[in-house]
Design a protein around this motif. Structure first.
Motif, PDB file in Angstrom:
ATOM      1  N   ARG A  64       1.217  -1.401  -0.117  1.00  0.00           N
ATOM      2  CA  ARG A  64      -0.052  -0.128  -0.024  1.00  0.00           C
ATOM      3  C   ARG A  64       0.907   1.325  -0.009  1.00  0.00           C
ATOM      4  NH1 ARG A  64      -1.450   3.362   4.141  1.00  0.00           N
ATOM      5  NH2 ARG A  64      -3.762   4.135   3.368  1.00  0.00           N
ATOM      6  N   ASP A  65       1.747   0.753   1.163  1.00  0.00           N
ATOM      7  CA  ASP A  65       3.182   2.586   0.420  1.00  0.00           C
ATOM      8  C   ASP A  65       3.564   3.171  -0.641  1.00  0.00           C
ATOM      9  OD1 ASP A  65       1.789   2.711   3.990  1.00  0.00           O
ATOM     10  OD2 ASP A  65       3.759   1.777   4.478  1.00  0.00           O
ATOM     11  N   LYS A  66       4.240   2.033  -1.033  1.00  0.00           N
ATOM     12  CA  LYS A  66       4.552   1.950  -2.111  1.00  0.00           C
ATOM     13  C   LYS A  66       3.418   2.332  -3.717  1.00  0.00           C
ATOM     14  CE  LYS A  66       8.476  -1.814  -1.760  1.00  0.00           C
ATOM     15  NZ  LYS A  66       8.517  -2.616  -2.096  1.00  0.00           N
ATOM     16  N   VAL A  67       2.247   2.038  -3.394  1.00  0.00           N
ATOM     17  CA  VAL A  67       1.563   2.239  -4.794  1.00  0.00           C
ATOM     18  C   VAL A  67       1.566   3.822  -4.148  1.00  0.00           C
ATOM     19  CG1 VAL A  67      -0.964   2.623  -5.212  1.00  0.00           C
ATOM     20  CG2 VAL A  67       0.397   0.293  -5.141  1.00  0.00           C
ATOM     21  N   ILE A  68       1.405   4.751  -2.857  1.00  0.00           N
ATOM     22  CA  ILE A  68       0.685   6.195  -2.625  1.00  0.00           C
ATOM     23  C   ILE A  68       1.790   6.843  -2.883  1.00  0.00           C
ATOM     24  CG2 ILE A  68       0.754   7.490  -0.938  1.00  0.00           C
ATOM     25  CD1 ILE A  68      -1.103   5.372   0.589  1.00  0.00           C
ATOM     26  N   ILE A  69       3.273   6.204  -2.512  1.00  0.00           N
ATOM     27  CA  ILE A  69       4.575   6.523  -3.051  1.00  0.00           C
ATOM     28  C   ILE A  69       4.413   7.198  -4.352  1.00  0.00           C
ATOM     29  CG2 ILE A  69       7.208   7.036  -2.623  1.00  0.00           C
ATOM     30  CD1 ILE A  69       6.776   5.526   0.007  1.00  0.00           C
ATOM     31  N   ARG A  70       4.563   6.057  -5.235  1.00  0.00           N
ATOM     32  CA  ARG A  70       4.513   6.205  -6.315  1.00  0.00           C
ATOM     33  C   ARG A  70       3.359   6.967  -7.134  1.00  0.00           C
ATOM     34  NH1 ARG A  70       3.646   1.140  -9.818  1.00  0.00           N
ATOM     35  NH2 ARG A  70       1.443   1.686  -9.762  1.00  0.00           N
ATOM     36  N   THR A  71       2.292   7.480  -6.591  1.00  0.00           N
ATOM     37  CA  THR A  71       1.533   8.179  -7.199  1.00  0.00           C
ATOM     38  C   THR A  71       1.731   9.562  -6.834  1.00  0.00           C
ATOM     39  OG1 THR A  71      -0.160   5.759  -6.858  1.00  0.00           O
ATOM     40  CG2 THR A  71      -0.972   8.405  -7.578  1.00  0.00           C
ATOM     41  N   SER A  72       1.784   9.507  -5.525  1.00  0.00           N
ATOM     42  CA  SER A  72       2.634  10.964  -5.365  1.00  0.00           C
ATOM     43  C   SER A  72       3.155  11.716  -6.080  1.00  0.00           C
ATOM     44  CB  SER A  72       2.306  10.207  -3.525  1.00  0.00           C
ATOM     45  OG  SER A  72       1.682  10.421  -3.277  1.00  0.00           O
ATOM     46  N   ILE A  73       4.456  10.615  -6.724  1.00  0.00           N
ATOM     47  CA  ILE A  73       5.635  11.350  -7.056  1.00  0.00           C
ATOM     48  C   ILE A  73       5.475  11.672  -8.540  1.00  0.00           C
ATOM     49  CG2 ILE A  73       7.884  10.065  -8.287  1.00  0.00           C
ATOM     50  CD1 ILE A  73       8.290   8.477  -5.774  1.00  0.00           C
ATOM     51  N   ILE A  74       4.124  11.015  -9.594  1.00  0.00           N
ATOM     52  CA  ILE A  74       4.093  11.168 -10.792  1.00  0.00           C
ATOM     53  C   ILE A  74       2.552  12.264 -10.521  1.00  0.00           C
ATOM     54  CG2 ILE A  74       2.294  10.311 -12.293  1.00  0.00           C
ATOM     55  CD1 ILE A  74       2.792   7.874 -11.489  1.00  0.00           C
ATOM     56  N   GLY A  75       2.416  12.627  -9.549  1.00  0.00           N
ATOM     57  CA  GLY A  75       0.829  14.234  -8.972  1.00  0.00           C
ATOM     58  C   GLY A  75       2.316  15.144  -8.476  1.00  0.00           C
ATOM     59  N   ILE A  76       3.520  14.839  -8.133  1.00  0.00           N
ATOM     60  CA  ILE A  76       4.411  15.762  -7.871  1.00  0.00           C
ATOM     61  C   ILE A  76       4.913  15.929 -10.025  1.00  0.00           C
ATOM     62  CG2 ILE A  76       6.324  16.208  -6.980  1.00  0.00           C
ATOM     63  CD1 ILE A  76       5.880  14.788  -4.528  1.00  0.00           C
ATOM     64  N   LEU A  77       5.505  15.370 -10.294  1.00  0.00           N
ATOM     65  CA  LEU A  77       6.224  15.742 -11.078  1.00  0.00           C
ATOM     66  C   LEU A  77       5.425  16.378 -12.054  1.00  0.00           C
ATOM     67  CD1 LEU A  77       7.778  12.615 -11.895  1.00  0.00           C
ATOM     68  CD2 LEU A  77       9.114  14.319 -10.974  1.00  0.00           C
ATOM     69  N   ALA A  78       4.053  15.600 -12.293  1.00  0.00           N
ATOM     70  CA  ALA A  78       2.840  16.641 -12.986  1.00  0.00           C
ATOM     71  C   ALA A  78       2.778  17.828 -12.994  1.00  0.00           C
ATOM     72  CB  ALA A  78       2.015  15.254 -13.097  1.00  0.00           C
ATOM     73  N   ASN A  79       2.073  17.922 -11.587  1.00  0.00           N
ATOM     74  CA  ASN A  79       1.920  19.472 -11.204  1.00  0.00           C
ATOM     75  C   ASN A  79       3.003  20.639 -11.359  1.00  0.00           C
ATOM     76  OD1 ASN A  79      -1.053  19.507 -10.306  1.00  0.00           O
ATOM     77  ND2 ASN A  79       0.110  18.264  -8.753  1.00  0.00           N
ATOM     78  N   ILE A  80       4.088  20.224 -11.268  1.00  0.00           N
ATOM     79  CA  ILE A  80       5.324  21.030 -11.650  1.00  0.00           C
ATOM     80  C   ILE A  80       5.790  21.255 -12.954  1.00  0.00           C
ATOM     81  CG2 ILE A  80       7.933  21.137 -11.405  1.00  0.00           C
ATOM     82  CD1 ILE A  80       8.610  19.522  -9.412  1.00  0.00           C
ATOM     83  N   PHE A  81       5.486  20.187 -13.537  1.00  0.00           N
ATOM     84  CA  PHE A  81       5.037  20.364 -15.368  1.00  0.00           C
ATOM     85  C   PHE A  81       4.554  21.666 -15.050  1.00  0.00           C
ATOM     86  CE2 PHE A  81       3.578  19.539 -19.189  1.00  0.00           C
ATOM     87  CZ  PHE A  81       4.715  19.532 -20.142  1.00  0.00           C
ATOM     88  N   LEU A  82       3.063  20.986 -15.190  1.00  0.00           N
ATOM     89  CA  LEU A  82       1.806  22.159 -15.211  1.00  0.00           C
ATOM     90  C   LEU A  82       2.490  23.704 -14.615  1.00  0.00           C
ATOM     91  CD1 LEU A  82      -1.288  19.790 -14.408  1.00  0.00           C
ATOM     92  CD2 LEU A  82      -0.255  20.917 -16.485  1.00  0.00           C
ATOM     93  N   ALA A  83       2.115  23.757 -13.493  1.00  0.00           N
ATOM     94  CA  ALA A  83       3.320  24.768 -12.547  1.00  0.00           C
ATOM     95  C   ALA A  83       3.420  25.860 -13.083  1.00  0.00           C
ATOM     96  CB  ALA A  83       3.511  24.725 -11.419  1.00  0.00           C
ATOM     97  N   SER A  84       5.154  25.117 -13.745  1.00  0.00           N
ATOM     98  CA  SER A  84       6.159  25.635 -14.680  1.00  0.00           C
ATOM     99  C   SER A  84       5.607  26.521 -15.616  1.00  0.00           C
ATOM    100  CB  SER A  84       7.271  24.782 -15.208  1.00  0.00           C
ATOM    101  OG  SER A  84       7.668  24.524 -13.765  1.00  0.00           O
ATOM    102  N   PHE A  85       4.491  26.054 -16.593  1.00  0.00           N
ATOM    103  CA  PHE A  85       4.334  26.394 -17.667  1.00  0.00           C
ATOM    104  C   PHE A  85       3.148  27.502 -18.174  1.00  0.00           C
ATOM    105  CE2 PHE A  85       6.152  22.853 -20.213  1.00  0.00           C
ATOM    106  CZ  PHE A  85       6.858  23.162 -21.346  1.00  0.00           C
ATOM    107  N   LYS A  86       2.396  27.458 -16.546  1.00  0.00           N
ATOM    108  CA  LYS A  86       1.306  27.984 -16.141  1.00  0.00           C
ATOM    109  C   LYS A  86       2.149  29.798 -16.461  1.00  0.00           C
ATOM    110  CE  LYS A  86      -2.422  24.731 -15.658  1.00  0.00           C
ATOM    111  NZ  LYS A  86      -3.448  24.251 -14.224  1.00  0.00           N
TER     112      LYS A  86
END
Length: 368
Positions: free
Chosen positions: A3-25
């Motif tokens: 369970r912890d690995k799923v949460i961490i991996r999903t959160s990392i994907i969320g971090i990368l996606a949001n940093i990408f979007l924040a930079s462009f916006k």
């Protein structure tokens, strides 16, 4: 998968996606003088920070139990959710202040085709990210991930509204950017308040779900010796650890050895089917050798349940040897004065059966 690995991996994907979007916006918002796009970029950064806190909270919550915390650290996830809610609230309030400044002193936005394409892409990314994170959260019972997924889906709607504002400006030459920024800020604040309310509710201790309560009671009463299950009390120590107790009604002729075996079987079945640890099973004895007891119980039950706000009567037992009558009642939280109702029922019952000493326990309405 863990369970912890799923949460961490999903959160990392969320971090990368949001940093990408924040930079462009941020770049697009500054170049086009669009306060709404800039605020949306800030919101993406807060989402990324929320994912970081989720990872830290998951790591800390996964620590092994120790002498000072024998039930583990699972409740840290509630604290991390509270911190995330505070960050979202701060971002919303800050954004609202900036929007109000732009309303007072407006600037002319400069939309380009590239900017609109980037915002449209952000909408698509947020929809996909939101659905992915929400689904993963549901699969591992993570409130933090589920909230993040819902927040991402909300962000996609907000980003889409930015496109609407751009279309209004390009077609009608009407500036709605600052007002849209204010609306976005209010939506962020509302989301933060809801998240804060949910997390604080979990910390304070909220009522267990009606479905879970009914399912556990059905499991307990599936044993033929058990005539009723009441007062189910559960304490959550994290998403993977729930501990509680329950009262069961059994015949008053049941030997202690058989009762001990029954309690072990109930505990094992509830753990296997619901992942709930019953650390205590208390007993209500049911009169089986006294026909008069059944008649008295019927009369008392009709009288008790005739009172407004009465939800339940259970645990009745009549002891002829010691001349005592005992039962438990549950009064609705909506009752203006539960103690007054309790005293009234006690007095009525005692007057109806003066030869017995009447004892009534006022239980709390903790489960359905």
């Amino acid at each position: 998968m863990n369970r912890d690995k799923v949460i961490i991996r999903t959160s990392i994907i969320g971090i990368l996606a949001n940093i990408f979007l924040a930079s462009f916006k941020a770049v697009v918002g500054i170049l086009s003088s669009s306060i709404a796009i800039v605020l949306d970029a800030v919101n993406n950064l807060s989402d990324a920070l929320s994912s970081v806190i989720t990872i830290i909270g998951t790591k800390l919550a996964g620590k092994r139990p120790d002498k000072n915390h024998p039930y583990g650290y699972g409740r840290i996830e509630n604290l991390s959710a509270t911190l995330i809610a505070v960050i979202v609230l701060y971002a919303g309030v800050t954004s609202l202040v900036e929007s109000i400044k732009k309303i007072i002193r407006p600037s002319v936005p400069d939309y380009s085709a590239a900017a609109l394409v980037i915002v449209a892409t952000a909408v698509l990314v947020k929809i996909l990210l939101g659905l992915y994170v929400k689904k993963k959260g549901e699969s591992v019972n993570s409130d933090s991930l589920i909230s993040s997924g819902k927040d991402a889906l909300l962000d996609s709607v907000i980003a889409a509204s930015t496109l609407v504002a751009a279309a209004i400006f390009l077609i009608f030459d009407i500036r709605t950017e600052a007002w849209l920024g204010a609306v976005i800020s209010l939506v962020i604040i509302k989301s933060g308040l809801e998240m804060l309310g949910d997390s604080l509710s979990n910390i304070i201790g909220k009522r267990i779900s009606s479905d879970l309560s009914k399912e556990i009671k059905q499991t307990v009463t599936s044993f033929p010796e058990v005539q009723g299950a009441y007062d189910l009390l559960l304490h959550s120590y994290g998403p993977d650890l729930m501990i509680g107790s329950v009262h069961i009604e059994v015949p008053d002729t049941m030997p202690v050895a058989e009762l001990d075996k029954l309690e072990h079987r109930i505990t094992e079945k509830v753990l296997a089917e619901h992942s709930v640890i019953l650390t205590g099973i208390s007993v209500y004895a049911v009169n089986t050798q006294n026909d008069r007891a059944a008649q008295i119980y019927g009369d008392i039950r009709r009288n008790v349940m005739s009172h407004e706000y009465l939800l339940q009567i259970h645990g009745f037992y009549l002891d002829e040897e010691h001349k005592t009558i005992h039962f438990d009642i549950i009064i609705d939280f909506a009752a203006p004065d539960a103690n007054e109702i309790y005293q009234h029922i006690l007095t009525e019952t005692q007057e109806a059966y003066p030869d017995y000493k009447v004892s009534i326990t006022l239980d709390t309405d903790v489960s359905d």
